[in-house]
Write a protein that holds these residues in place. Structure first.
Motif, PDB file in Angstrom:
ATOM      1  N   LEU A  33     -57.081   4.120 -68.377  1.00 29.04           N
ATOM      2  CA  LEU A  33     -57.242   5.173 -69.367  1.00 29.04           C
ATOM      3  C   LEU A  33     -58.206   6.228 -68.831  1.00 29.04           C
ATOM      4  CD1 LEU A  33     -57.730   2.849 -72.474  1.00 29.04           C
ATOM      5  CD2 LEU A  33     -55.630   4.055 -71.833  1.00 29.04           C
ATOM      6  N   SER A  34     -57.880   7.479 -69.032  1.00 33.99           N
ATOM      7  CA  SER A  34     -58.716   8.576 -68.548  1.00 33.99           C
ATOM      8  C   SER A  34     -60.116   8.512 -69.167  1.00 33.99           C
ATOM      9  CB  SER A  34     -58.054   9.909 -68.887  1.00 33.99           C
ATOM     10  OG  SER A  34     -58.856  10.987 -68.452  1.00 33.99           O
ATOM     11  N   GLY A  35     -61.136   8.599 -68.324  1.00 37.13           N
ATOM     12  CA  GLY A  35     -62.512   8.605 -68.799  1.00 37.13           C
ATOM     13  C   GLY A  35     -63.048   7.259 -69.235  1.00 37.13           C
ATOM     14  N   CYS A  36     -62.269   6.203 -69.010  1.00 42.41           N
ATOM     15  CA  CYS A  36     -62.711   4.868 -69.435  1.00 42.41           C
ATOM     16  C   CYS A  36     -63.604   4.232 -68.365  1.00 42.41           C
ATOM     17  CB  CYS A  36     -61.498   3.974 -69.703  1.00 42.41           C
ATOM     18  SG  CYS A  36     -61.945   2.304 -70.256  1.00 42.41           S
ATOM     19  N   GLY A  37     -64.712   3.671 -68.804  1.00 39.40           N
ATOM     20  CA  GLY A  37     -65.614   2.988 -67.880  1.00 39.40           C
ATOM     21  C   GLY A  37     -65.880   1.561 -68.318  1.00 39.40           C
ATOM     22  N   PHE A  38     -64.947   1.006 -69.102  1.00 44.40           N
ATOM     23  CA  PHE A  38     -65.103  -0.338 -69.662  1.00 44.40           C
ATOM     24  C   PHE A  38     -65.434  -1.367 -68.572  1.00 44.40           C
ATOM     25  CE2 PHE A  38     -63.400  -4.442 -71.109  1.00 44.40           C
ATOM     26  CZ  PHE A  38     -63.999  -4.563 -72.345  1.00 44.40           C
ATOM     27  N   GLU A  75     -83.884  -3.596 -58.567  1.00 42.25           N
ATOM     28  CA  GLU A  75     -83.281  -4.065 -59.814  1.00 42.25           C
ATOM     29  C   GLU A  75     -83.730  -5.485 -60.130  1.00 42.25           C
ATOM     30  OE1 GLU A  75     -78.974  -1.799 -60.414  1.00 42.25           O
ATOM     31  OE2 GLU A  75     -79.011  -3.855 -59.712  1.00 42.25           O
ATOM     32  N   GLU A  76     -84.297  -5.675 -61.312  1.00 42.76           N
ATOM     33  CA  GLU A  76     -84.709  -7.026 -61.718  1.00 42.76           C
ATOM     34  C   GLU A  76     -83.509  -7.825 -62.220  1.00 42.76           C
ATOM     35  OE1 GLU A  76     -87.978  -6.958 -64.407  1.00 42.76           O
ATOM     36  OE2 GLU A  76     -89.231  -5.745 -63.096  1.00 42.76           O
ATOM     37  N   GLU A  77     -82.605  -7.134 -62.886  1.00 42.76           N
ATOM     38  CA  GLU A  77     -81.358  -7.730 -63.358  1.00 42.76           C
ATOM     39  C   GLU A  77     -80.213  -6.896 -62.801  1.00 42.76           C
ATOM     40  OE1 GLU A  77     -80.914 -10.467 -65.175  1.00 42.76           O
ATOM     41  OE2 GLU A  77     -83.069 -10.845 -65.358  1.00 42.76           O
ATOM     42  N   PRO A  78     -79.081  -7.541 -62.483  1.00 44.45           N
ATOM     43  CA  PRO A  78     -77.944  -6.766 -61.961  1.00 44.45           C
ATOM     44  C   PRO A  78     -77.525  -5.676 -62.946  1.00 44.45           C
ATOM     45  CG  PRO A  78     -77.558  -9.129 -61.732  1.00 44.45           C
ATOM     46  CD  PRO A  78     -78.774  -8.980 -62.581  1.00 44.45           C
ATOM     47  N   GLY A  79     -77.365  -4.458 -62.449  1.00 44.18           N
ATOM     48  CA  GLY A  79     -76.940  -3.348 -63.295  1.00 44.18           C
ATOM     49  C   GLY A  79     -75.490  -2.997 -63.027  1.00 44.18           C
ATOM     50  N   SER A  80     -74.974  -2.032 -63.789  1.00 38.73           N
ATOM     51  CA  SER A  80     -73.608  -1.582 -63.545  1.00 38.73           C
ATOM     52  C   SER A  80     -73.559  -0.847 -62.208  1.00 38.73           C
ATOM     53  CB  SER A  80     -73.126  -0.673 -64.683  1.00 38.73           C
ATOM     54  OG  SER A  80     -73.980   0.441 -64.821  1.00 38.73           O
ATOM     55  N   CYS A  81     -72.365  -0.724 -61.654  1.00 38.41           N
ATOM     56  CA  CYS A  81     -72.172  -0.134 -60.325  1.00 38.41           C
ATOM     57  C   CYS A  81     -73.012   1.121 -60.119  1.00 38.41           C
ATOM     58  CB  CYS A  81     -70.694   0.195 -60.124  1.00 38.41           C
ATOM     59  SG  CYS A  81     -70.346   0.952 -58.525  1.00 38.41           S
ATOM     60  N   VAL A  82     -73.721   1.169 -59.016  1.00 37.51           N
ATOM     61  CA  VAL A  82     -74.678   2.244 -58.757  1.00 37.51           C
ATOM     62  C   VAL A  82     -74.008   3.612 -58.625  1.00 37.51           C
ATOM     63  CG1 VAL A  82     -74.660   2.014 -56.227  1.00 37.51           C
ATOM     64  CG2 VAL A  82     -76.745   2.801 -57.400  1.00 37.51           C
ATOM     65  N   VAL A  83     -72.736   3.657 -58.289  1.00 36.67           N
ATOM     66  CA  VAL A  83     -72.070   4.962 -58.170  1.00 36.67           C
ATOM     67  C   VAL A  83     -71.325   5.353 -59.451  1.00 36.67           C
ATOM     68  CG1 VAL A  83     -71.887   4.956 -55.663  1.00 36.67           C
ATOM     69  CG2 VAL A  83     -70.051   3.959 -57.018  1.00 36.67           C
ATOM     70  N   ASP A  90     -73.248   3.592 -74.578  1.00 36.85           N
ATOM     71  CA  ASP A  90     -72.890   2.194 -74.314  1.00 36.85           C
ATOM     72  C   ASP A  90     -72.307   1.982 -72.919  1.00 36.85           C
ATOM     73  OD1 ASP A  90     -70.366   3.280 -74.512  1.00 36.85           O
ATOM     74  OD2 ASP A  90     -69.733   2.068 -76.230  1.00 36.85           O
ATOM     75  N   GLY A  91     -72.126   3.077 -72.171  1.00 36.46           N
ATOM     76  CA  GLY A  91     -71.620   2.966 -70.805  1.00 36.46           C
ATOM     77  C   GLY A  91     -70.131   2.780 -70.690  1.00 36.46           C
ATOM     78  N   LYS A  92     -69.432   2.749 -71.815  1.00 37.70           N
ATOM     79  CA  LYS A  92     -67.989   2.473 -71.782  1.00 37.70           C
ATOM     80  C   LYS A  92     -67.154   3.704 -71.420  1.00 37.70           C
ATOM     81  CE  LYS A  92     -68.241  -1.888 -73.061  1.00 37.70           C
ATOM     82  NZ  LYS A  92     -69.664  -2.146 -72.955  1.00 37.70           N
ATOM     83  N   LYS A  93     -67.788   4.875 -71.411  1.00 40.76           N
ATOM     84  CA  LYS A  93     -67.117   6.103 -70.983  1.00 40.76           C
ATOM     85  C   LYS A  93     -67.843   6.631 -69.759  1.00 40.76           C
ATOM     86  CE  LYS A  93     -64.169   6.399 -74.426  1.00 40.76           C
ATOM     87  NZ  LYS A  93     -62.707   6.284 -74.196  1.00 40.76           N
TER      88      LYS A  93
END
Length: 200
Positions: A33-38, A75-83, A90-93
């Motif tokens: 889906l366009s613009g989706c970052g789920f 990073e102390e905890e794994p984060g979402s992809c750095v790029v 919420d980071g989903k877009k």
């Protein structure tokens, strides 16, 4: 095979997959889906250092590999992809900040299938949002890939990636995999002083 040669081999593999995925998308009419970052917002996405060697060389050629490696190492905890570039709280877009150098996992999603161990049927590897928003297209494509429609099989592409370097194809949370790729490239550049050129 040098690190540069491995990165080039990975890029050649990606180019092949790109053609197969393009054909599948054209025939099936189904893609992310366009613009989706789920998926991109999930810090637990499994990836290997090998599939991110091209990205690491690209970042090194732009002079930002060391800075990003330091950022990831803190990073102390794994984060979402750095790029990944978030466009919602919420980071989903959002969108990929380096789409041309994305990893194998990113290329296979919504463009490949796995085989169900119990039924033997091919299942499209995709996400809940796509299944819900394009339910009918998903249903039709799911039937077609078990009939005559060709679709990349994820396991085959991971096997081909392992053929380049099985050790570097071990899976980690995505940012850890990218950090490992960056450290490999930075170390390589330190000792070769750029004599072989970039992987681009």
């Amino acid at each position: 095979m040098s690190l540069v040669e491995k990165a080039r081999a990975v890029q050649e593999l990606f180019s092949e997959l790109e053609e197969e995925a393009k054909t599948f998308h054209q025939e099936g009419g189904l893609g992310c889906l366009s613009g989706c970052g789920f998926c991109c917002s999930n810090p637990k996405v499994p990836a290997s250092p090998l599939e991110f060697l091209p990205l690491a060389f690209d970042l090194e050629s732009k002079g930002i590999a060391d800075e990003i490696a330091k950022q990831l190492a803190m990073e102390e905890e794994p984060g979402s992809c750095v790029v990944y570039r978030k466009l919602s709280d919420d980071g989903k877009k959002g969108f990929c900040g380096n789409y041309s150098q994305r990893g194998l996992i990113c290329r296979l999603f919504a463009a490949s299938a796995r085989r169900n161990q119990k039924t033997g049927r091919k299942e499209l590897i995709t996400c809940k949002p796509l299944k819900e928003e394009k339910a009918e297209a998903y249903r039709v494509v799911s039937e077609k890939i078990n009939d005559t429609m060709e679709i990349p099989m994820a396991s085959q592409w991971y096997t081909r990636l392992s053929d380049i370097d099985d050790h570097l194809n071990q899976l980690y949370p995505i940012n850890q995999a990218i950090l490992m790729a960056l450290e490999l490239v930075l170390t390589y550049r330190f000792y070769t002083q750029g004599e072989e050129g970039t992987a681009q």
